[in-house]
Design a protein around this motif. Sequence first.
Motif, PDB file in Angstrom:
ATOM      1  N   GLY A 147       0.815  -1.199   0.000  1.00  0.00           N
ATOM      2  CA  GLY A 147       0.000   0.000   0.000  1.00  0.00           C
ATOM      3  C   GLY A 147       0.849   1.249   0.000  1.00  0.00           C
ATOM      4  N   ILE A 148       0.199   2.375   0.256  1.00  0.00           N
ATOM      5  CA  ILE A 148       0.878   3.658   0.407  1.00  0.00           C
ATOM      6  C   ILE A 148       0.649   4.129   1.839  1.00  0.00           C
ATOM      7  N   SER A 149       1.132   5.319   2.176  1.00  0.00           N
ATOM      8  CA  SER A 149       1.011   5.787   3.558  1.00  0.00           C
ATOM      9  C   SER A 149       0.926   7.307   3.589  1.00  0.00           C
ATOM     10  N   GLY A 150       0.861   7.835   4.816  1.00  0.00           N
ATOM     11  CA  GLY A 150       0.909   9.277   5.005  1.00  0.00           C
ATOM     12  C   GLY A 150       2.320   9.781   5.223  1.00  0.00           C
ATOM     13  N   MET A 151       3.314   8.933   4.991  1.00  0.00           N
ATOM     14  CA  MET A 151       4.704   9.324   5.210  1.00  0.00           C
ATOM     15  C   MET A 151       5.203  10.182   4.039  1.00  0.00           C
ATOM     16  N   SER A 152       6.439  10.595   4.121  1.00  0.00           N
ATOM     17  CA  SER A 152       6.979  11.580   3.192  1.00  0.00           C
ATOM     18  C   SER A 152       7.219  10.995   1.808  1.00  0.00           C
ATOM     19  N   PRO A 153       7.327  11.853   0.786  1.00  0.00           N
ATOM     20  CA  PRO A 153       7.725  11.378  -0.541  1.00  0.00           C
ATOM     21  C   PRO A 153       9.038  10.599  -0.496  1.00  0.00           C
ATOM     22  N   LEU A 154       9.980  11.058   0.322  1.00  0.00           N
ATOM     23  CA  LEU A 154      11.261  10.371   0.413  1.00  0.00           C
ATOM     24  C   LEU A 154      11.091   8.955   0.961  1.00  0.00           C
ATOM     25  N   ASP A 155      10.205   8.768   1.944  1.00  0.00           N
ATOM     26  CA  ASP A 155       9.984   7.431   2.491  1.00  0.00           C
ATOM     27  C   ASP A 155       9.376   6.501   1.442  1.00  0.00           C
TER      28      ASP A 155
ATOM     29  N   PRO B 238       4.550  41.003  18.248  1.00  0.00           N
ATOM     30  CA  PRO B 238       4.045  42.362  18.076  1.00  0.00           C
ATOM     31  C   PRO B 238       3.074  42.753  19.181  1.00  0.00           C
ATOM     32  N   PRO B 239       2.977  44.037  19.503  1.00  0.00           N
ATOM     33  CA  PRO B 239       2.090  44.501  20.582  1.00  0.00           C
ATOM     34  C   PRO B 239       0.638  44.072  20.402  1.00  0.00           C
ATOM     35  N   GLU B 240       0.176  43.958  19.159  1.00  0.00           N
ATOM     36  CA  GLU B 240      -1.228  43.607  18.928  1.00  0.00           C
ATOM     37  C   GLU B 240      -1.572  42.223  19.484  1.00  0.00           C
ATOM     38  N   LEU B 241      -0.595  41.319  19.504  1.00  0.00           N
ATOM     39  CA  LEU B 241      -0.844  39.992  20.047  1.00  0.00           C
ATOM     40  C   LEU B 241      -1.018  40.012  21.558  1.00  0.00           C
ATOM     41  N   LEU B 242      -0.430  41.035  22.207  1.00  0.00           N
ATOM     42  CA  LEU B 242      -0.527  41.147  23.657  1.00  0.00           C
ATOM     43  C   LEU B 242      -1.762  41.922  24.091  1.00  0.00           C
ATOM     44  N   SER B 243      -2.240  42.806  23.242  1.00  0.00           N
ATOM     45  CA  SER B 243      -3.381  43.646  23.614  1.00  0.00           C
ATOM     46  C   SER B 243      -4.714  43.122  23.094  1.00  0.00           C
ATOM     47  N   ARG B 244      -4.660  42.283  22.077  1.00  0.00           N
ATOM     48  CA  ARG B 244      -5.880  41.810  21.419  1.00  0.00           C
ATOM     49  C   ARG B 244      -6.339  40.487  22.025  1.00  0.00           C
ATOM     50  N   ARG B 245      -7.669  40.289  22.042  1.00  0.00           N
ATOM     51  CA  ARG B 245      -8.242  39.000  22.452  1.00  0.00           C
ATOM     52  C   ARG B 245      -9.085  38.463  21.297  1.00  0.00           C
ATOM     53  N   ALA B 246      -8.934  37.181  21.005  1.00  0.00           N
ATOM     54  CA  ALA B 246      -9.715  36.549  19.936  1.00  0.00           C
ATOM     55  C   ALA B 246      -9.541  35.040  20.036  1.00  0.00           C
ATOM     56  N   GLY B 247     -10.521  34.307  19.496  1.00  0.00           N
ATOM     57  CA  GLY B 247     -10.361  32.868  19.359  1.00  0.00           C
ATOM     58  C   GLY B 247      -9.353  32.582  18.255  1.00  0.00           C
ATOM     59  N   ALA B 248      -8.673  31.460  18.365  1.00  0.00           N
ATOM     60  CA  ALA B 248      -7.659  31.121  17.369  1.00  0.00           C
ATOM     61  C   ALA B 248      -7.514  29.615  17.267  1.00  0.00           C
ATOM     62  N   PHE B 249      -7.268  29.159  16.053  1.00  0.00           N
ATOM     63  CA  PHE B 249      -6.971  27.755  15.800  1.00  0.00           C
ATOM     64  C   PHE B 249      -5.540  27.628  15.309  1.00  0.00           C
ATOM     65  N   VAL B 250      -4.851  26.618  15.806  1.00  0.00           N
ATOM     66  CA  VAL B 250      -3.510  26.289  15.318  1.00  0.00           C
ATOM     67  C   VAL B 250      -3.605  24.946  14.599  1.00  0.00           C
ATOM     68  N   SER B 251      -3.186  24.936  13.338  1.00  0.00           N
ATOM     69  CA  SER B 251      -3.180  23.717  12.536  1.00  0.00           C
ATOM     70  C   SER B 251      -1.737  23.333  12.244  1.00  0.00           C
ATOM     71  N   ILE B 252      -1.443  22.055  12.337  1.00  0.00           N
ATOM     72  CA  ILE B 252      -0.091  21.554  12.111  1.00  0.00           C
ATOM     73  C   ILE B 252      -0.153  20.475  11.039  1.00  0.00           C
ATOM     74  N   LYS B 253       0.762  20.553  10.075  1.00  0.00           N
ATOM     75  CA  LYS B 253       0.842  19.531   9.032  1.00  0.00           C
ATOM     76  C   LYS B 253       2.249  18.961   8.969  1.00  0.00           C
ATOM     77  N   LYS B 254       2.299  17.713   8.533  1.00  0.00           N
ATOM     78  CA  LYS B 254       3.571  17.034   8.288  1.00  0.00           C
ATOM     79  C   LYS B 254       3.440  16.260   6.989  1.00  0.00           C
ATOM     80  N   ASN B 255       4.357  16.489   6.076  1.00  0.00           N
ATOM     81  CA  ASN B 255       4.306  15.840   4.757  1.00  0.00           C
ATOM     82  C   ASN B 255       2.981  16.125   4.046  1.00  0.00           C
ATOM     83  N   GLY B 256       2.440  17.321   4.284  1.00  0.00           N
ATOM     84  CA  GLY B 256       1.184  17.693   3.656  1.00  0.00           C
ATOM     85  C   GLY B 256      -0.044  17.099   4.314  1.00  0.00           C
TER      86      GLY B 256
END
Length: 477
Positions: free
Chosen positions: A152-160, A335-353
């Motif tokens: 089969g194939i996998s979610g690993m890198s093109p090099l793998d 930057p100062p705006e990150l310390l003074s501003r409030r908002a919801g935020a999502f962090v997304s992380i990818k590996k090998n796409g």
Amino acid sequence: MSVVIAVAVPHPPLIVPGVGHGREREIQGTVDAYREAARRIAELEPQTIVVSSPHTAMYLDYLHIAPGRGASGTFAQFGDAADGSSVTYDEELVAELCRLARESDLSAGTAGERERSLDWGVLVPLHFIQAAYDELRASGRELAPYRVVRMGISGMSPLDHYRMGQLVQRAAATLGRRVAYVASGDLSHKLAADGPYGFAPDGPVFDELACRALGAGAFLDLLTADPGLCERAAECGLRSFQIMAGALDRTPVTSELLSYEGPFGVGYGVAVITPAGPEGSDAGRDFAAAYEAWHAGDMSRRRAEEDPYVRLARASLEHRVLTGERLRDLPGDVPPELLSRRAGAFVSIKKNGQLRGCIGTIAPVRASLAEEIVSNAVSAGCHDPRFSPVRPDELPELVYDVDVLGEPEPVSGPEQLDPRRFGVIVSASRGRRGLLLPDLDGVDTVDEQLRIAARKGGIDLDEPSVRLERFVVERHE
């Protein structure tokens, strides 16, 4: 010469007469090219045919090789129970591949799922190959039976994936096998608005890239293809082709694109690659080294282009993974705006796409946006229940996005949504809620967006209590 020929072929079941019932004539160019590719394989009398298929068992971090003595399968799920194949596996070659994988620290082998039948990604090419063998035998030629290795194939890198192909080359050479490599895989599934998967502009772009690379033997282009483009094109064959490229590592080749068609909204390409000189004799075709150099430069460029939001997310997760502690001293370039501003935020992380983690907050729950990002980066990397926690060795390969959410607003129906412009929140009774960010690769329609968001919240969209909201994001990459 161990790998005597390699072919890249599609696997639409309707190309088999018992399934297509005449529709196969609508892609006669593909049928004719397939027959020619199969004839060339049979003429070379390989002892083993190695097939990689996107529809064999697939894991995120493991390349699966089918175990056992053999397998069989039919096209019954497509309406033809009579046509099929039974194969005997090359157990000795499988064992050597597993040994080499352990020796080279490549996550591959026969562990995991035990498939009981051949998938159509294997059955379709074997249908044509067996027909070519039958024709040669009918002409009076004696042909020894071949054995099969299926992976089969996998979610690993093109090099793998390329390294997996290198192991096929090495294992075949060690055992003195004459091997034909069959890379089974369709191209884009999004070539036509009236096709089963719809249309995406990146569909024809991907197909042009793949056909050019296969026709010219330009395998580096297969390794460096943009993961976002591939996702939007909804391709299924690229990683199979990458393994094939590795099986021809440092080998001079002659490449031919025999055909390309896409009449049903799915791209079908047939290519034949034959060695034109001894294995290992062409240092200019060391695509593993070429990819590593390209990848190092690409990751360096990405880091250099990260804005302060993304750098903060990276710093937070790296600090947590490497020290086990929360990042308390913020980098000096916040930057100062990150310390003074409030908002919801999502962090997304990818590996090998591939997605490696995504966690966020719809509304602010911390004193500043900076603290929101610091906390959500750790949650995305260490506490997303869909994934294991990020390991230290993965950190250099991670790519981050930070989405700062605007205020959600209610909408009266799907007609007020747009998956490119707006994220969506689907809510229902008992506090159930599912959210999906906007402008995600592979999510092209409102229906897709709503279905995914509802599934995340455990919600049936037909429930009377369903409520929809939309929001915009400020995306940082």
